[in-house]
Design an enzyme around this catalytic site. Structure first.
Site, PDB file in Angstrom:
ATOM      1  N   LYS A 141      43.743  33.174  50.615  1.00 16.46           N
ATOM      2  CA  LYS A 141      43.565  34.476  51.250  1.00 16.46           C
ATOM      3  C   LYS A 141      44.724  34.767  52.208  1.00 16.46           C
ATOM      4  O   LYS A 141      45.396  33.841  52.683  1.00 16.46           O
ATOM      5  CB  LYS A 141      42.265  34.484  52.069  1.00 16.46           C
TER       6      LYS A 141
ATOM      7  N   ARG B 206      30.207  32.607  43.247  1.00 13.97           N
ATOM      8  CA  ARG B 206      29.431  32.786  42.004  1.00 13.97           C
ATOM      9  C   ARG B 206      29.356  31.491  41.211  1.00 13.97           C
ATOM     10  O   ARG B 206      28.403  31.264  40.456  1.00 13.97           O
ATOM     11  CB  ARG B 206      30.033  33.917  41.177  1.00 13.97           C
TER      12      ARG B 206
END
Length: 500
Positions: free
Chosen positions: A276, A350
């Site tokens: 990130k 996920r």
């Protein structure tokens, strides 16, 4: 922390000191007990209201310092608006507003649970008290230096004056332990990642044993044996081993299928190899807010002796970019047997949910599964910080969650699921990719991916709480960075529809 708050109930007596908080409607009318205690000060209120253009609108307030005729240091009048339109969540909000009228240095407060026609009901007074309890929360355990004018008192006493004191206390018992569950969730979210790593997170869940929850912790070896390679792949770049925690509360009939809650517990998310940007990365200590909610919820259900069988499962990992980290292009085989091509290692949550959901469905065969995850920035683009995104394969479960959200103020908004989005997950090399590969419909394709791991057609809801789980909007009952969002929502769902 709320430890410094002593919250109790008492009769409608004039307090000898501190802050007095009373309520009026949009006609500036007080209840009989309030009018009696205010005495000549009612004239001061009328004059001040005219000068400040205070009309008693819901949530507005008027404050008088050292009011003549009263022994208190401060009088706060809070408007409730039209009494006939008040709902339980309004009383919760009014309790938070009431506590907010106590200056930081105030040690004593009294809140009159009375409306123009008389005392609030026991439930309304208890909702008011819960609002006070939630507003009182602070996370300041790491502050060693504070200015004198910033230091809160060591102890603070707030009394809720009620018409039926015993009934109000009884009604508050249940609400108090639900609020405790919210506080547990907030504490977990607010902790820094160097303190709350996966093993420590798992260790803290053991405290639930005190209220009767059975806790089981699965280590890396156990998860490898189960084939949970999707979850383990996320954490393989960290020096902190991954964990899965299974929490069981058996308050229902023996042998009856449980309700199941699953939480994403990414204790820190760097994005892995797909790292990130540096700006704002410190907020990724809160990427385990879904798991925190599940822990807080399991505490609430057990502490109030909910008549339901419930299981809570959390996958705890840390997503780091070292030489052993998972790479874009890697292919992993999930517990379900389905293979997954990794596209972006920053889409890690996920993968955690994929294995935990499959495990939950196969082992417990629950009535339903609800997962919570700070999953996508896309859901914030779509819904802001007011609603959590709700994706589901079951209309009735969706309806019930929507009703619970409206009742508690923890709002959900249903988003679409449609096979057309599945094409975006097609892979040339594996059964599927784990992202759609574009910015479009990011929250939806994430939910489509997760749905593939909902075994046996189990009723299921995915709640994307990226906008509500941490750094969410400040409210009258939450001034914390970590919100504890979801505990009250899901407790209400269980209480209204699944307890017997």
């Amino acid at each position: 922390m709320t430890d410094a708050l002593k919250l109790g109930f008492g009769p409608f007596n004039a307090p000898p000191k501190g802050v007095l908080v009373v309520f009026c409607d949009d006609g500036l009318k007080f209840g009989p007990a309030t009018t009696k205690v205010l005495g000549s000060a009612t004239g001061l209120v009328a004059r001040a209201a005219k000068a400040e253009r205070f009309t008693g609108k819901n949530g507005t307030s008027l404050e008088l310092i050292v009011p003549e005729g009263l022994k208190v240091d401060r009088l706060a009048v809070v408007g409730v608006g039209k009494v006939a339109e008040l709902t339980p969540k309004d009383f919760l909000k009014l309790g938070g507003i009431a506590l907010g009228k106590l200056p930081a240095s105030a040690t004593d407060g009294a809140v009159f649970a009375e409306l123009p026609k008389g005392a609030m009901t026991a439930d309304q007074a208890a909702d008011l008290a819960q609002g006070v309890q939630l507003r009182a929360y602070k996370f300041d355990r790491y502050k060693t230096k504070q200015k004198d004018d910033e230091k809160p008192p060591a102890k603070r006493s707030v009394t809720i004056a009620a018409g039926d004191v015993a009934a109000a206390r009884k009604a508050f018992e249940r609400r108090a332990v639900i609020a405790d569950g919210v506080v547990i969730a907030r504490d977990l979210v607010n902790e820094p990642a160097n303190v709350l790593y996966p093993d420590e997170f798992a260790r803290r869940t053991l405290a639930l044993k005190k209220v009767g929850v059975v806790v089981e912790v699965l280590d890396v070896k156990a998860m490898k044996k189960l084939g949970m390679n999707a979850l383990l792949g996320v954490g393989q770049g960290s020096s902190h081993d991954s964990r899965m925690v299974v929490m069981r509360w058996d308050g229902g009939k023996k042998g009856e299928a449980p309700v199941a809650f699953i939480g994403k517990g990414v204790c820190f998310d760097t994005g892995g190899i797909s790292i990130k940007p540096a700006s704002g990365m410190e907020d990724m200590k809160g990427d385990m807010a879904g798991a925190a909610c599940v822990v807080g919820l399991m505490h609430a259900l057990a502490a109030r002796k909910a008549k339901v069988n419930a299981v809570g499962l959390i996958g705890c990992v840390e997503n780091m970019p070292d030489g052993n980290a998972q790479r874009p292009g890697d292919i992993v085989k999930s517990m379900s047997g389905q293979t997954i091509e990794i596209i972006n290692t920053d889409a890690e949550g996920r993968l955690v949910l994929a294995d935990v959901l499959w495990y939950a469905a196969k082992r417990f065969k629950p009535k339903f599964m609800i997962d919570l995850a700070t999953l996508t920035g896309a859901i914030i683009v779509a819904l802001g910080q007011e609603y959590a995104g709700m994706f589901t394969n079951n209309d009735e479960l969706s309806r019930r969650l929507h009703i619970a959200g409206e009742a508690t103020g923890e709002l959900v908004w249903r988003m679409p699921l449609n096979p057309v989005y599945d094409k975006m997950l097609d892979s040339k090399f594996a059964d599927m990719k784990h992202t759609g590969g574009t910015r479009w419909g990011g929250a939806i394709t994430a939910a489509q991916f997760i749905q593939r791991f909902v075994a046996d057609k189990t009723p299921w809801v995915h709640l994307d709480i990226a906008g509500t789980g941490f750094d969410s909007r400040q409210t009258d009952i939450n001034k914390s960075w970590g919100s504890g969002w979801g505990v009250r929502l899901l407790d209400r769902l269980v209480a209204d529809h699944y307890e017997k």
